[in-house]
Design an enzyme around this catalytic site. Structure first.
Site, short mmCIF file in Angstrom:
data_model
loop_
_atom_site.label_atom_id
_atom_site.label_comp_id
_atom_site.label_asym_id
_atom_site.label_seq_id
_atom_site.Cartn_x
_atom_site.Cartn_y
_atom_site.Cartn_z
N ASP A 1 8.01 -28.11 74.80
CA ASP A 1 7.83 -28.19 73.37
C ASP A 1 6.41 -28.71 73.14
O ASP A 1 5.77 -29.22 74.06
CB ASP A 1 8.88 -29.14 72.78
CG ASP A 1 8.73 -29.30 71.28
OD1 ASP A 1 8.61 -28.29 70.58
OD2 ASP A 1 8.72 -30.46 70.81
N ASP A 17 4.56 -30.52 69.81
CA ASP A 17 4.37 -31.83 69.17
C ASP A 17 5.38 -32.85 69.70
O ASP A 17 6.58 -32.62 69.65
CB ASP A 17 4.54 -31.70 67.66
CG ASP A 17 3.55 -30.75 67.03
OD1 ASP A 17 2.55 -31.22 66.48
OD2 ASP A 17 3.78 -29.53 67.09
#
Length: 226
Positions: A15, A17
């Protein structure tokens, strides 16, 4: 999952952020720029940090104490994103330890990539600014799929782009939807508890195969199989 069940990954996906890149400082800046334009006082950094992984809508709700049904909500959301794009990667950095981890993967011929719910416009600008885009085997954003995480569609697309078997891949994320998406695609999942979680121990309830309290924890798992 025990160490004996670990396997050498064909690719490792992350992922964005709160997992791979610490973008909270940039969002902190632009949220307070937006508030300042309206004469509002600056928000506390920790409040912003806890909200980044939930996206721009959550940040607008936090900043202006309003719901999506408010007449001004969409205007404020787009204004925030426009500010972010103009000030992207001023202070955003890889979380500590990731440069070594990515270099380890590359040295061992293991592909890596990003699967994110962050729109492509902002993801590409961020990754390019940090010099990461040319190193990746795949970038999958919500623009690229019909169903986003926790649906497995983004994970399966990333696997195809990286030319690998999803059941021989790992996925690292800092939200329960990340772990669900990875599991739904048959990947080994790692919960990133070192990023923006208010209570890192909450990651234990996501049923990930592993929980990483630091980037070094991920590296340690990799070193068992590389």
């Amino acid at each position: 999952m025990s160490a004996a069940q670990l396997y050498r990954p064909e690719a490792v996906f992350f992922d964005l952020d709160g997992t791979l890149i610490d973008t909270a400082p940039d969002f902190f800046r632009v949220m307070n720029m937006q508030r300042g334009q309206r004469g509002l006082p600056a928000m506390a950094y920790e409040a912003v940090r806890k909200t980044v992984s939930d996206g721009a809508r959550a940040m607008v709700k936090l900043s202006f104490t309003m719901e999506e049904t408010d007449a001004e909500f969409e205007l404020l959301r787009q204004e925030l994103l426009d500010l972010y794009l103009r000030h992207i990667a001023v202070d955003s950095r890889l979380f500590e330890g990731y440069e070594a981890l990515l270099s380890l993967l590359e040295s061992q011929g293991v592909s890596w990539g990003v699967v994110t719910n962050k729109p492509r416009l902002y993801s590409e600008a961020l990754l390019q600014a940090l010099g990461l885009n040319s190193r990746m085997a795949a970038l999958v954003c919500p623009d690229d799929v019909s169903r986003t995480k926790p649906d497995p569609e983004p994970m399966l697309l990333a696997s195809r782009l990286a030319d690998c078997d999803p059941q021989r891949c790992w996925y690292v994320g800092d939200h329960i939807r990340d772990i669900q998406a990875g599991a739904n695609a048959g990947m080994l999942t790692i919960a990133a508890a070192y990023g923006y979680l208010d209570e890192p121990e909450s990651a234990l309830a996501w049923n990930a195969d592993h929980v990483a309290h630091s980037v070094e924890d991920i590296a340690a798992l990799l070193k068992q199989v590389l």
